[in-house]
Motif scaffolding. Structure first.
Motif: not given
Length: 190
Positions: A85-91, A185-187
């Motif tokens: 979730n934190a990775s998606f939130a960083a977008l 991170k989201v790739l």
């Protein structure tokens, strides 16, 4: 068949995202690894494990929006590089909301399956492929794109088509239909 491969890949991604700890340690021990506050049983498939992770609600919502839930219990094997979730939130602001809209289903599916590599590549296999490739391994994803895996300081790094790089934070979360490596991170596909 292509939709099934994509769906299977997303299922592995869903399970992978069930992991959210920030440990670079391998989960090869006899103990059941805890990911996202839930045990990840190697005898269960990705869906059965992932639904228990409180840290992967964004991924679960994305899988539902892409209409891939019905096929997520299929056999693999797949390797998933799974953002939390934190990775998606960083977008950038609004990205996830936009991707979850019905009119963006194809784009969402491409992003989800870009995190999935057909076959089972645990950290030993990844390290071997990186060494065989002279320091990098080119990994073909279920979406048809390519991820580049490298290693630095004992950490596996995955670089996407746009040059974004994610670290593997939890490796070797085994499922009955694949192996998951949690990334920070989201790739993004090209």
């Amino acid at each position: 068949m292509k939709k099934l491969v994509i769906a299977l890949g997303v299922s592995v991604l869903l399970g992978a995202c069930a992991g959210s700890g920030m440990s670079n340690a391998s989960n090869n021990s006899a103990a059941t690894p805890m990911v996202g506050g839930a045990p990840m049983y190697p005898t269960k498939d990705i869906v059965d494990n992932a639904v228990n992770s409180k840290d992967h609600t964004t991924l679960v919502a994305a899988v539902k929006a892409a209409d891939l839930v019905a096929t997520l219990k299929s056999p693999g094997p797949f390797t998933v590089f799974a953002p939390t979730n934190a990775s998606f939130a960083a977008l950038p602001a609004g990205t996830v909301d936009t991707l979850l809209k019905p009119e963006n289903k194809a784009t969402l599916t491409k992003v989800l399956t870009y995190h999935v590599v057909p076959g089972r590549m645990d950290s030993a296999a990844l390290t071997s492929a990186i060494n065989a490739g002279g320091g990098k391994a080119m990994l073909k994803t279920a979406s048809g794109g390519t991820l580049t895996a490298t290693m630095s300081g004992g950490t596996v790094w995955v670089t996407d088509a746009k040059g974004g790089t994610a670290a593997v934070t939890i490796a070797n979360v085994y499922q009955s239909n694949g192996v998951i490596h949690v990334v920070n991170k989201v790739l993004l596909p090209g």
